[in-house]
Design a protein around this motif. Sequence first.
Motif, short mmCIF file in Angstrom:
data_model
loop_
_atom_site.label_atom_id
_atom_site.label_comp_id
_atom_site.label_asym_id
_atom_site.label_seq_id
_atom_site.Cartn_x
_atom_site.Cartn_y
_atom_site.Cartn_z
N VAL A 3 -50.29 -22.03 14.66
CA VAL A 3 -48.88 -21.78 14.93
C VAL A 3 -48.20 -23.13 15.17
O VAL A 3 -48.83 -24.08 15.64
N CYS A 4 -46.94 -23.20 14.80
CA CYS A 4 -46.12 -24.38 15.03
C CYS A 4 -45.03 -23.99 16.03
O CYS A 4 -44.31 -23.02 15.80
N ILE A 5 -44.94 -24.75 17.12
CA ILE A 5 -43.93 -24.48 18.16
C ILE A 5 -42.92 -25.63 18.15
O ILE A 5 -43.31 -26.79 18.17
N LYS A 6 -41.64 -25.29 18.12
CA LYS A 6 -40.58 -26.30 18.19
C LYS A 6 -39.78 -26.08 19.47
O LYS A 6 -39.35 -24.96 19.75
N VAL A 7 -39.61 -27.15 20.23
CA VAL A 7 -38.83 -27.12 21.46
C VAL A 7 -37.70 -28.12 21.28
O VAL A 7 -37.95 -29.31 21.09
N PHE A 8 -36.46 -27.64 21.30
CA PHE A 8 -35.29 -28.50 21.11
C PHE A 8 -34.69 -28.88 22.45
O PHE A 8 -34.64 -28.06 23.37
N ALA A 9 -34.24 -30.13 22.55
CA ALA A 9 -33.64 -30.62 23.79
C ALA A 9 -32.35 -31.36 23.47
O ALA A 9 -32.24 -32.01 22.41
N PRO A 10 -31.36 -31.30 24.36
CA PRO A 10 -30.11 -32.01 24.10
C PRO A 10 -30.32 -33.52 24.19
O PRO A 10 -31.09 -34.02 25.01
N ARG A 11 -29.67 -34.24 23.33
CA ARG A 11 -29.77 -35.69 23.26
C ARG A 11 -29.34 -36.37 24.56
O ARG A 11 -29.89 -37.38 24.95
#
Length: 171
Positions: A97-105
């Motif tokens: 599985v591939c997990i992506k966690v996005f965060a504000p710049r």
Amino acid sequence: MTNKKEKCERDKKMQGRLSVWLVKHGLVHRSLGFDYQGIETLQIKPEDWHSIAVILYVYGYNYLRSQCAYDVAPGGLLASVYHLTRIEYGVDQPEEVCIKVFAPRSNPRIPSVFWVWKSSDFQERESYDMLGISYENHPRLKRILMPESWIGWPLRKDYIAPNFYEIQDAH
């Protein structure tokens, strides 16, 4: 009504086995479909990432194959990507599985998974060094490639290189 039903059917096709399992257990995530190799990709919110990482480990994803990060767009979000593998004895084709966690710049903070998968140590440090993503509760979060005195995050799309000159064609 038909559009809503079609959308529901389309969403089901985008969900893989793990996504269905997470929904069944009330764990918040967003399915991003599958990559070119058929590996399921999920988006997890930063505030949910640590608890879901522990759950995934207990569920059997005992190997962190890789962690990397990238700048989504100039001035946009930063992403931390985790490739997890479920290794079991006697299984020829392990589940991935591939997990992506996005965060504000402006304040890129993501919980570290060092205490779940120790192999994330240098990988999270590299993502910090190159993109400035702060991995909370990482035991040694400091630059690993650039000198400690380096200013800025070299792999951000809006990075401006400091003034320095290389000697070229010096003969």
